[in-house]
Design a protein around this motif. Structure first.
Motif, short mmCIF file in Angstrom:
data_model
loop_
_atom_site.label_atom_id
_atom_site.label_comp_id
_atom_site.label_asym_id
_atom_site.label_seq_id
_atom_site.Cartn_x
_atom_site.Cartn_y
_atom_site.Cartn_z
N VAL A 192 0.83 -1.21 0.00
CA VAL A 192 0.00 0.00 0.00
C VAL A 192 0.86 1.26 0.00
CG1 VAL A 192 -1.77 1.30 1.24
CG2 VAL A 192 -1.92 -1.18 1.12
N VAL A 248 2.89 1.80 -3.37
CA VAL A 248 2.03 2.12 -4.51
C VAL A 248 1.47 3.54 -4.36
CG1 VAL A 248 -0.07 1.50 -5.77
CG2 VAL A 248 1.42 -0.29 -4.91
N ARG A 249 1.15 3.91 -3.13
CA ARG A 249 0.66 5.26 -2.88
C ARG A 249 1.72 6.29 -3.27
NH1 ARG A 249 -0.90 8.04 2.85
NH2 ARG A 249 -2.32 9.59 1.99
N ASP A 287 2.10 6.61 -6.95
CA ASP A 287 1.03 7.42 -7.54
C ASP A 287 1.36 8.92 -7.47
OD1 ASP A 287 -1.86 7.30 -8.61
OD2 ASP A 287 -1.98 8.82 -7.04
N ARG A 288 1.91 9.33 -6.33
CA ARG A 288 2.34 10.73 -6.16
C ARG A 288 3.42 11.08 -7.19
NH1 ARG A 288 1.58 15.36 -4.24
NH2 ARG A 288 3.19 15.64 -2.67
N VAL A 300 0.41 -14.05 -3.98
CA VAL A 300 -0.60 -13.48 -4.87
C VAL A 300 -1.70 -14.52 -5.10
CG1 VAL A 300 -1.06 -12.63 -7.21
CG2 VAL A 300 1.04 -11.94 -6.03
N GLY A 355 -4.11 -14.88 -2.41
CA GLY A 355 -4.91 -13.69 -2.12
C GLY A 355 -4.32 -12.82 -1.03
N ASP A 356 -3.04 -12.98 -0.76
CA ASP A 356 -2.41 -12.20 0.31
C ASP A 356 -1.38 -11.21 -0.20
OD1 ASP A 356 -3.74 -12.76 2.66
OD2 ASP A 356 -2.78 -14.72 2.83
N MET A 357 -1.36 -10.99 -1.50
CA MET A 357 -0.50 -9.94 -2.06
C MET A 357 -1.15 -9.42 -3.32
SD MET A 357 3.52 -10.12 -3.23
CE MET A 357 4.32 -9.77 -1.67
N MET A 358 -1.03 -8.10 -3.55
CA MET A 358 -1.57 -7.54 -4.78
C MET A 358 -0.77 -8.08 -5.97
SD MET A 358 -2.51 -3.58 -4.04
CE MET A 358 -1.11 -3.17 -3.01
N ALA A 359 -1.48 -8.38 -7.06
CA ALA A 359 -0.81 -8.84 -8.28
C ALA A 359 -0.28 -7.62 -9.03
CB ALA A 359 -1.79 -9.61 -9.14
N ASP A 411 -3.00 -5.70 -10.58
CA ASP A 411 -3.76 -4.87 -9.64
C ASP A 411 -3.08 -3.51 -9.50
OD1 ASP A 411 -5.28 -7.13 -9.17
OD2 ASP A 411 -4.28 -7.65 -7.28
N ILE A 461 -4.47 0.23 -10.68
CA ILE A 461 -4.65 1.33 -9.74
C ILE A 461 -3.88 2.57 -10.21
CG2 ILE A 461 -3.97 2.11 -7.43
CD1 ILE A 461 -4.88 -0.59 -6.38
N LEU A 462 -2.66 2.36 -10.70
CA LEU A 462 -1.83 3.50 -11.10
C LEU A 462 -2.15 4.00 -12.50
CD1 LEU A 462 1.60 2.35 -9.60
CD2 LEU A 462 0.03 4.07 -8.69
N ARG A 494 -9.75 -11.51 1.86
CA ARG A 494 -8.36 -11.65 1.46
C ARG A 494 -7.62 -10.32 1.64
NH1 ARG A 494 -8.04 -13.98 -4.36
NH2 ARG A 494 -8.83 -11.90 -4.78
N SER A 495 -6.40 -10.38 2.16
CA SER A 495 -5.69 -9.14 2.45
C SER A 495 -5.33 -8.39 1.17
CB SER A 495 -4.44 -9.43 3.28
OG SER A 495 -3.44 -10.03 2.50
N ARG A 496 -5.26 -9.11 0.07
CA ARG A 496 -5.03 -8.45 -1.22
C ARG A 496 -6.17 -7.47 -1.52
NH1 ARG A 496 -5.03 -12.11 -6.73
NH2 ARG A 496 -5.04 -10.45 -8.28
N ALA A 532 -5.99 -4.44 0.80
CA ALA A 532 -4.94 -3.51 0.34
C ALA A 532 -5.44 -2.65 -0.81
CB ALA A 532 -3.69 -4.29 -0.08
N MET A 533 -6.12 -3.28 -1.77
CA MET A 533 -6.64 -2.55 -2.94
C MET A 533 -7.64 -1.49 -2.51
SD MET A 533 -5.77 -4.20 -6.03
CE MET A 533 -7.22 -4.39 -7.07
N LEU A 588 -5.94 1.38 -0.70
CA LEU A 588 -5.20 2.20 -1.67
C LEU A 588 -6.13 3.10 -2.45
CD1 LEU A 588 -2.48 0.11 -3.47
CD2 LEU A 588 -2.30 2.47 -2.73
N ARG A 589 -7.24 2.53 -2.92
CA ARG A 589 -8.17 3.33 -3.73
C ARG A 589 -8.64 4.54 -2.95
NH1 ARG A 589 -10.71 -1.53 -5.63
NH2 ARG A 589 -9.85 -2.06 -7.67
N LEU A 592 -5.76 7.10 -2.43
CA LEU A 592 -5.40 7.79 -3.67
C LEU A 592 -6.43 8.83 -4.07
CD1 LEU A 592 -3.71 5.09 -5.92
CD2 LEU A 592 -2.72 6.64 -4.25
N ASP A 625 -5.39 11.78 -2.11
CA ASP A 625 -4.10 12.29 -2.60
C ASP A 625 -4.27 13.01 -3.93
OD1 ASP A 625 -2.99 11.07 -0.44
OD2 ASP A 625 -1.86 9.55 -1.55
N ARG A 626 -5.05 12.40 -4.82
CA ARG A 626 -5.14 12.93 -6.19
C ARG A 626 -5.90 14.24 -6.24
NH1 ARG A 626 -6.31 7.21 -9.35
NH2 ARG A 626 -4.16 6.47 -9.31
#
Lengths: 267, 92
Positions: free
Chosen positions: A146, A149-150, A153-154, A179, A182-186, A189, A193-194, B15-17, B20-21, B24-25, B28, B31-32
């Protein structure tokens, strides 16, 4: 005229310098003439990652201040014919160089080199401003977390505000098993987001630690998964159409392992 | 019977994935658009003030936030619990 590319991330510790070293060596192995510039003045590291820390005489600030000619400051890597390093100064700070000076320096180097890769310091202050000033384009490195990635984005927002449009993304330190669970962003993903183009995905690889210890980046190691990912990335940078291979958590069982053992030997 | 085993062992949390998403959304979005918490609080107070001319709202519970509604789109979402209408507002 060569391409001037800044490698940046916002957050520290995501693998910017490791990526810069690997991309540089990878491009040199493809026969490209490459110069790496460390712009992290006061906290130089690229020299150590590439394994050239014992050969520094002059640095970036010496060139800018006119204490030496460009040729004297560039360290040629004896292992990779066409790779050069312009190290950062260790005893000055970021204000020793201005964005204007960086622009001139990058323009000069782009005359002689196919690729000028700039390793950017973490943060969004003057070091960042200096690093991006002379760049034609940017590669943003992030990890699937998190905070990283944040910050990415900045950085993408700031790059676009400076006219460095369409930055490309490297997602570093992916763990395929996590991934899958389901415990890490792919990587996709993160890319979604970016909202930028994905240049490559680099898996977490213990070999990076060993390579960093030795000062011999993984891109030249055939058996390293991260090395393979970096080799694909440099081919994309050189204009080849190389699909992004899905990092498979499933190793294919006994026969899969056996097959890869043979492939590695062939390769 | 073996088909039940995965169900028994599956953890019942999200799921923690995905967590996290989602985090983040939301981060952001703020932030944006570059809106400070002070600005959001100012907006909240002004909305309560304006709406109070027409109805009696539960000021403590008024929530105003920005949420993503698409790749580059943001919506202002307000939740304003109403206690009752004001008499003079009804008369007009």
């Amino acid at each position: 005229m060569g391409e001037v590319i800044v490698i940046t991330s916002g957050k520290g510790g995501v693998g910017k310098t490791t990526a810069t070293a690997n991309l540089g060596i990878g491009l040199a192995l493809l026969g490209k003439k490459v110069v790496l510039i460390d712009t992290d003045i006061g906290l130089r590291n690229l020299d150590v990652i590439v394994g050239l820390e014992n050969r520094i005489v002059y640095d970036l600030v010496d060139v800018v201040e006119g204490n030496c000619r460009m040729k004297q400051a560039l360290i040629r890597d004896k292992r990779y014919e066409s790779l050069y390093l312009l190290p950062a100064a260790q005893t000055k700070d970021k204000t020793a160089v201005s964005p204007d000076q960086m622009q001139r320096l990058c323009k000069e180097l782009a005359q002689d080199f196919d690729f000028v890769l700039i390793d950017c310091p973490a943060g969004i202050e003057q070091g960042f401003r200096n690093a991006i000033a002379g760049a034609d384009s940017a590669i943003v490195v992030t990890t699937p977390e998190v905070a990283a990635v944040r910050d990415a984005d900045r950085i993408i927002g700031l790059l676009e505000a400076e006219g460095k449009s369409r930055p490309r993304l490297i997602v570093n330190r992916i763990r395929p098993q996590m991934v899958k669970a389901g415990d890490m962003m792919a990587a996709d993903d993160v890319k979604d987001i970016l909202g930028v183009e994905l240049l490559g995905v680099v898996p977490e690889d213990e070999y990076i630690v060993i390579a960093t210890n030795r000062g011999e980046p993984v891109v030249a190691t055939p058996t390293s998964a991260a090395g393979r990912a970096f080799r694909d990335i440099v081919r994309r940078m050189a204009g080849e159409d190389v699909p992004i291979m899905p990092l498979d958590a499933d190793d294919g069982g006994f026969f899969g392992k056996l097959r890869r053992m043979f492939n590695a030997k062939e390769g | 019977m073996f088909a039940l085993l995965p169900k028994l062992f599956r953890r019942e949390k999200t799921r923690s994935r995905d967590i996290a998403m989602e985090r983040l959304r939301l981060a952001l979005v703020h932030d944006r658009v570059n809106v400070s918490p002070q600005t959001m609080e100012g907006l909240r107070q002004d909305m309560i003030y304006a709406i109070s001319n027409y109805m009696d709202v539960d000021a403590q519970e008024v929530a105003v936030k920005l949420t993503p509604t698409g790749a580059a789109q943001v919506a202002l979402v307000a939740s304003i619990p109403v206690n009752r209408m004001k008499k003079d507002a009804l008369r007009d």
